[in-house]
Each structure stands twice: as structure tokens, then as C-alpha cells.
Design an enzyme around this catalytic site. Structure first.
Site, PDB file in Angstrom:
ATOM      1  N   LYS A 119       0.862  -1.192   0.000  1.00 26.62           N
ATOM      2  CA  LYS A 119       0.000   0.000   0.000  1.00 26.62           C
ATOM      3  C   LYS A 119       0.892   1.234   0.000  1.00 26.62           C
ATOM      4  O   LYS A 119       1.839   1.337   0.769  1.00 26.62           O
ATOM      5  CB  LYS A 119      -0.913   0.004   1.228  1.00 26.62           C
ATOM      6  CG  LYS A 119      -1.782   1.274   1.329  1.00 26.62           C
ATOM      7  CD  LYS A 119      -2.820   1.208   2.454  1.00 26.62           C
ATOM      8  CE  LYS A 119      -3.532   2.553   2.626  1.00 26.62           C
ATOM      9  NZ  LYS A 119      -4.503   2.556   3.732  1.00 26.62           N
ATOM     10  N   ASP A 158      -2.802  10.067   3.550  1.00 29.59           N
ATOM     11  CA  ASP A 158      -4.204   9.677   3.636  1.00 29.59           C
ATOM     12  C   ASP A 158      -4.967  10.666   4.516  1.00 29.59           C
ATOM     13  O   ASP A 158      -4.956  10.561   5.738  1.00 29.59           O
ATOM     14  CB  ASP A 158      -4.321   8.252   4.194  1.00 29.59           C
ATOM     15  CG  ASP A 158      -5.778   7.800   4.283  1.00 29.59           C
ATOM     16  OD1 ASP A 158      -6.651   8.489   3.712  1.00 29.59           O
ATOM     17  OD2 ASP A 158      -6.030   6.745   4.907  1.00 29.59           O
ATOM     18  N   LYS A 169     -10.616  12.674   7.646  1.00 32.64           N
ATOM     19  CA  LYS A 169     -10.226  12.239   8.986  1.00 32.64           C
ATOM     20  C   LYS A 169     -10.234  13.440   9.937  1.00 32.64           C
ATOM     21  O   LYS A 169     -10.060  14.573   9.495  1.00 32.64           O
ATOM     22  CB  LYS A 169      -8.801  11.666   8.939  1.00 32.64           C
ATOM     23  CG  LYS A 169      -8.673  10.312   8.277  1.00 32.64           C
ATOM     24  CD  LYS A 169      -7.243   9.810   8.382  1.00 32.64           C
ATOM     25  CE  LYS A 169      -7.054   8.471   7.682  1.00 32.64           C
ATOM     26  NZ  LYS A 169      -7.832   7.378   8.292  1.00 32.64           N
ATOM     27  N   ASP A 217       1.184   6.118   5.570  1.00 34.13           N
ATOM     28  CA  ASP A 217       0.262   5.206   4.902  1.00 34.13           C
ATOM     29  C   ASP A 217       0.870   4.558   3.648  1.00 34.13           C
ATOM     30  O   ASP A 217       0.189   3.862   2.914  1.00 34.13           O
ATOM     31  CB  ASP A 217      -1.040   5.944   4.554  1.00 34.13           C
ATOM     32  CG  ASP A 217      -2.263   5.053   4.669  1.00 34.13           C
ATOM     33  OD1 ASP A 217      -2.153   3.974   5.270  1.00 34.13           O
ATOM     34  OD2 ASP A 217      -3.329   5.441   4.140  1.00 34.13           O
ATOM     35  N   ASP A 266     -12.401   7.053   2.879  1.00 32.53           N
ATOM     36  CA  ASP A 266     -11.267   6.770   3.759  1.00 32.53           C
ATOM     37  C   ASP A 266     -10.885   5.289   3.745  1.00 32.53           C
ATOM     38  O   ASP A 266      -9.858   4.903   4.288  1.00 32.53           O
ATOM     39  CB  ASP A 266     -11.598   7.240   5.181  1.00 32.53           C
ATOM     40  CG  ASP A 266     -10.355   7.384   6.042  1.00 32.53           C
ATOM     41  OD1 ASP A 266      -9.244   7.335   5.482  1.00 32.53           O
ATOM     42  OD2 ASP A 266     -10.511   7.555   7.268  1.00 32.53           O
ATOM     43  N   GLU A 324      -9.633   3.742   1.368  1.00 33.85           N
ATOM     44  CA  GLU A 324      -9.033   3.879   0.043  1.00 33.85           C
ATOM     45  C   GLU A 324      -7.990   2.806  -0.255  1.00 33.85           C
ATOM     46  O   GLU A 324      -7.766   2.450  -1.404  1.00 33.85           O
ATOM     47  CB  GLU A 324      -8.398   5.274  -0.105  1.00 33.85           C
ATOM     48  CG  GLU A 324      -6.987   5.449   0.476  1.00 33.85           C
ATOM     49  CD  GLU A 324      -6.889   5.238   1.988  1.00 33.85           C
ATOM     50  OE1 GLU A 324      -7.930   5.369   2.660  1.00 33.85           O
ATOM     51  OE2 GLU A 324      -5.800   4.920   2.486  1.00 33.85           O
ATOM     52  N   ARG A 342      -7.888  -0.404   0.262  1.00 33.05           N
ATOM     53  CA  ARG A 342      -8.389  -1.618  -0.380  1.00 33.05           C
ATOM     54  C   ARG A 342      -8.765  -1.373  -1.839  1.00 33.05           C
ATOM     55  O   ARG A 342      -8.711  -2.293  -2.659  1.00 33.05           O
ATOM     56  CB  ARG A 342      -9.549  -2.208   0.430  1.00 33.05           C
ATOM     57  CG  ARG A 342     -10.765  -1.348   0.480  1.00 33.05           C
ATOM     58  CD  ARG A 342     -11.653  -1.687   1.670  1.00 33.05           C
ATOM     59  NE  ARG A 342     -11.116  -1.159   2.920  1.00 33.05           N
ATOM     60  CZ  ARG A 342     -11.690  -1.309   4.103  1.00 33.05           C
ATOM     61  NH1 ARG A 342     -12.812  -1.994   4.220  1.00 33.05           N
ATOM     62  NH2 ARG A 342     -11.149  -0.782   5.183  1.00 33.05           N
TER      63      ARG A 342
END
Ligand code: BES
Ligand code: MN
Ligand code: ZN
Length: 519
Positions: free
Chosen positions: A289, A294, A301, A312, A371, A373, A375
Site C-alpha cells: 500500500k 491519507d 479524517k 500510509d 477513507d 481507500e 483496499r
């Protein structure tokens, strides 16, 4: 620093103007990707401790065993180490440390008593931690040249190289944004042993430097570690080939899930594909990833702690570290690494909750939370690598907050569809103390991510979210042997650990290298 090559021409008005070059012609030069870490030399010498000249000789000691193991040195030092022990100033407790000057009685200028703990409690991880503590202490004093005695470790049937590994991993510092960088740090460390441990040393050193790279990439803030920054890091690796799929091409390939994450950002997404072929066999796909920041996107967030969301991309950084080390050590493996890199920001073009996107394998996904994101990006990466007929797919990702709720800072959540592959990962995790713990993927979890209008939805809500995020990925892995590693809890530490200074941990690098070795 980035240096760009520009070519100029005269226009119709005889003015000098730059020719707009496609980015493929931009030559980039990035000295900030050091790739090597501290310039510390590691060697092995079959030398008697007392005649080895160094600033400090590290003497690992078991708890409550007195100075017995070092009688000769104790004698040469007029009984000073023994006295330190009999006076209870040092007992050999795990992590305990005591420094003594030798006043010219032996060649090392100082000896450092380093406690290992009780003999029956010793594990490789305990040794690694003791090594980390000893090296941090030496670092704080600004001492440069160290020797390591192995005589108390060798009889334990654990390689002294594990202690060295702790020393190396703890020496990492992230100083590139300071005007006055910390100039301290070991210049060299010599393992005093007659055993043939050169190969083992090469392994831990290469792996530690790969972890340094991963830590550097993760610690670097998102204004510098953009998707393009990750491309530069990938291109800094030797003996691998790097291909970058740009936004347009990714769209053309049908990666609607990944591209949907990038829509809110002006920073160009980069779908990075790196190949290392050390053997002509079916590849193992490593997917990291690589969300360089993020924010949550439209599902924004809370601002508190958001600065940490530069980490992230820690999965991607670990994968780059693994490729660096695998290539340097010529591991007989075939690797296809994919980093679907992008920022996740809110913006006028950003994806919105409720949007439906189509992934590379044709499945449609309803975006419940922008959020969730990771996956989305990973789904297309998994779909993409399947075209290469991999023997296994391993993804590593800071995927869920629920992972750190469940495991804190001390375990990686592992899920997958192949028990024997997971058993190998478990073994590698025990060897490296980058510990994994398996969570179930029962069929019942499928219901959590059923959408009313699309094939899947990207969030099943809070309950079970550590598992449902993995279940989502499982739908894309299909029948290819696959493991998902959630490193959200382990990729970052707010506190110094025995061999991990606070900040990025570099988790996953040593785990995956040992896993690949076992294949
Ligand atoms: N990158 C985060 C997960 C994360 C959180 C990593 C904290 C490290 C520390 C991920 O993209 C995310 O936001 N996950 C959401 C998913 C939810 C919306 C279903 C989460 O876990 O809250
Ligand atoms: Mn997120
Ligand atoms: Zn994320």
C-alpha cells in the site's frame, strides 16, 4: 533536490522558451534517497578481546553468573568488572549496561558490560534487544569504534549475529531535515569470533540497510515523499527493472478503483511495477500500500494526529526495501512488486461516498467511505499482478485503524487463503520477531461488504473492520495463494524501542526477506 533537464528554442517572436518535454525525458537526480543508511562498517575477526584495539569492547553477560566468562579480562583490569558485579552495580539483567574505562591495561579503551538476562529466558529477540540497547548507549556517548565479544553468546546456540542485528537496527537516525544533524554514531563494529559467520553478517547487514531505506521513505514527509518520490526511490535500486503506469494508462487498463483514490489530488498517481528476476520461475507478487498521504478524502479524517498519515505508504516502503535487499543478495527468487501510489485528498474532483467504480477485474465497488481507500488501490494491484500468473500474492498495508486497536504496536494482523503459505509466514515472523497473528476469514464476513447496488462495497462499517477489509481483498485474490499483512499498528512507533528509534519502524522488510528465503 530534483534536477530537470530543459531544452529551449526560439519562438516566432524570437523569444527563448522551454520546449515542453513529456515527463519521460525529465532526468531526475535525488541525492536525498540515500539508500544505504549510516556509513558503518561491519566485520568479523578472530581476535582475542584484550588485544583488539577499539573505543569500546562490548561484553555480553548473563544474569547472576558473575564475571566467570571473562576471568582473563577481569584479571587484566585488576578485578574492576568483577567488583562492579559483586557490588551489585551490575547484575546482568536484560538490557542493563555498565561502562568501565580500561586505563591502558588492555587494548580496548573501554569495556561495556551488556546484560542479557537469565540464561533460561534468553531468546533471539532478547539478544537483538540487548544489542539495540548497547548500541544506543554507545551512540549517545559518541563513541566510534566497537568490538563485540561472542564468548557468552556462542554457547547459547544462538548466533551472535542476532545481537549485532540489534546494534545495526538501533543505529538508524533520521536527520535530513535538521540544520544541525546528529554527527554521532558507530563507524565500525567488529565481531570477535572464530566462527564462519561472514554470510550471516552479510544477510543481517543487507536486511538492516533495507529497513533503513524503508524507514527513510516513511519518515520523509508527504510533500517530499510523493508518488513521484516513490518512483525515484524505486529507480535508485540496482538490478531491478522499474515500469511506471501513469494515470491515463491506468484508466485505460481499467483500474477504476485505484484511480478513484487519486481523483482528489493534483499530485500525479504512479502505479509502480518493479521486477527482480533472480531465478526463472513463476513470480511471487509483492504488493505494498502506497498512499503517500491519507487525509481520508471527502470522508475526511479528524485533524488530530493526521500528520502521521504520511506513513500510509509503509507497506510500499517495505516492499522497496525487500527488493533492494533481494537484488543485492542475488536471492534465487522472481519478484513482481507493485506499489499503487497516490495521495488520498478531498478536492473538486474527488470521489464521493456513494460513487460506484469498476476495478480491473470487472467487479464494481460502491464507495461507502473514501477513507477506505487502501483496499481500492490494492484491489486493482491484485487484479493487475494476477495477469503474471504469480505463485503467490503477498500484500502488506497500513490498512485499518482497527488493526492497532486489536494488536497495539506489537503484532501484524495476517489473513489469507492458503494455510501452508501462512505457516511459512508465521515461521519467518518468529525468526525475525516481526510477529504476525492470524485472524479468520469466515464466509459469513462476505455479508458485511455486500452492496445494494454494486458487486461489493468498500466498507462494512466499524464492526469487524480489520477482517472485512481483508475479506474485500480476498474477493480479488480469488484462487491465487494470497496473504494479507495489516501493518497499521506496527509500521510506526511513538516511543523508542530497544532497536527501533521512534518514528517509522521499517516493519515487514526482515519478515518478508526471511519468508522469501524459506520458499
Ligand atoms: N490508512 C488508514 C488506516 C490507518 C489508520 C493506518 C490509523 C494507520 C493508522 C486507512 O486508509 C483507513 O482510513 N481505514 C479506515 C477504514 C474505515 C473507513 C472502514 C479505518 O480503519 O478507520
Ligand atoms: Mn484511509
Ligand atoms: Zn489509508
Amino acid at each position: 533536490m530534483t534536477v530537470q533537464l530543459r531544452i529551449y528554442m526560439k519562438n516566432a517572436l524570437n523569444a527563448t522558451v522551454p520546449i515542453e518535454l513529456p515527463s519521460v525525458y525529465v532526468i531526475e537526480f535525488s541525492p536525498e534517497i540515500r539508500n544505504e543508511g549510516p556509513a558503518m562498517k561491519v566485520s568479523v575477526k578472530d581476535n582475542k578481546e584484550s588485544t583488539f584495539s577499539c573505543d569500546v569492547l562490548i561484553l555480553p553477560l548473563l544474569e547472576n553468573q558473575g564475571i566467570r566468562a571473562y576471568r582473563d579480562i577481569d584479571k587484566a583490569l585488576d578485578g574492576l568488572p568483577g567488583k562492579t558485579i559483586s557490588s551489585k552495580e551490575f547484575s546482568g539483567r536484560h538490557g542493563e549496561i555498565s561502562l568501565l574505562h580500561t586505563q591502558g591495561r588492555i587494548n580496548p579503551e573501554r569495556v561495556l558490560l551488556a546484560g542479557l538476562g537469565k540464561k533460561e529466558d534468553i531468546t533471539p529477540e532478547k539478544l537483538r534487544q540487548a544489542g539495540g540497547k548497547a548500541a544506543s548507549y554507545i551512540h549517545s556517548l559518541g563513541i566510534r569504534h566497537a568490538g563485540l565479544s561472542t564468548r557468552t553468546i556462542e554457547p547459547l546456540h544462538i548466533s551472535p549475529v542476532v545481537f549485532l542485528e540489534g546494534c545495526l537496527l538501533s543505529e538508524y537516525r533520521f536527520e535530513k531535515y535538521r540544520k544541525e544533524a546528529d554527527q554521532k554514531g558507530l563507524k565500525d563494529i567488529t565481531v570477535l569470533s572464530g566462527k564462519d559467520i561472514g554470510k550471516q553478517i552479510k544477510w543481517v547487514e543487507t536486511a538492516a540497510r533495507a529497513a533503513y531505506l524503508a524507514r527513510d521513505l516513511v519518515n520523509t514527509p508527504s510533500n517530499d515523499m510523493t508518488p513521484s518520490g516513490l518512483v525515484r526511490a524505486a529507480r535508485s535500486l540496482k538490478k531491478v527493472s522499474v515500469k511506471v503506469i501513469e494515470r491515463k494508462q491506468a484508466e485505460a487498463l481499467g483500474m477504476g478503483a485505484y484511480i478513484s483514490v487519486a481523483k482528489g489530488s493534483l499530485e500525479p498517481p504512479k502505479f509502480i511495477v518493479i521486477t527482480y528476476k533472480g531465478k526463472n520461475i513463476a513470480p511471487v507478487a509483492l504488493i505494498g500500500k502506497a498512499i503517500t498521504f491519507d487525509s481520508g478524502g471527502i470522508s475526511l479524517k479528524p485533524s488530530e494526529g493526521m500528520e502521521k498519515m504520511k506513513y500510509d505508504m509503509a507497506g510500499g516502503a517495505a516492499v522497496l526495501g525487500v527488493l533492494k535487499a533481494a537484488a543485492e543478495m542475488n536471492l534465487p527468487v522472481h519478484l513482481i512488486a507493485v506499489l499503487p501510489a497516490t495521495e488520498n485528498l478531498p478536492g473538486g474532483r474527488a470521489s464521493k461516498p456513494g460513487d460506484v467504480v469498476r476495478s480491473i477485474d470487472g467487479k464494481t465497488i460502491e464507495i461507502i467511505s473514501t477513507d477506505a481507500e487502501g483496499r481500492l488501490a490494492l484491489a486493482d494491484a491484485i487484479g493487475y499482478v494476477k495477469k503474471f500468473k504469480p505463485s503467490a500474492i503477498i500484500d502488506i498495508a497500513t490498512l485499518t485503524g482497527a488493526c492497532s486497536i486489536a494488536f497495539g504496536n506489537d503484532a501484524i494482523a495476517m489473513m489469507g487463503n492458503d494455510d501452508s503459505l501462512m505457516a511459512k509466514m508465521k515461521k519467518a515472523s518468529e525468526e525475525t520477531a516481526e510477529r504476525v497473528w492470524q485472524m479468520p476469514l469466515f464466509d459469513e464476513y462476505k455479508d458485511y461488504i455486500k452492496s445494494d447496488i454494486a458487486d461489493l462495497k468498500n466498507s462494512g462499517g466499524r464492526t469487524g473492520s480489520l477482517i472485512t477489509s481483508a475479506y474485500f481483498l480476498k474477493e480479488f485474490a480469488g484462487d491465487v495463494p494470497w496473504i494479507h499483512l495489516d501493518i497499521a499498528g506496527t509500521a510506526w512507533t511513538d516511543k523508542d524501542k530497544p532497536y527501533i528509534p521512534k518514528g517509522a519502524t521499517g516493519i515487514g522488510v526482515r519478515l518478508l526477506l526471511n519468508f522469501l528465503k524459506s520458499l
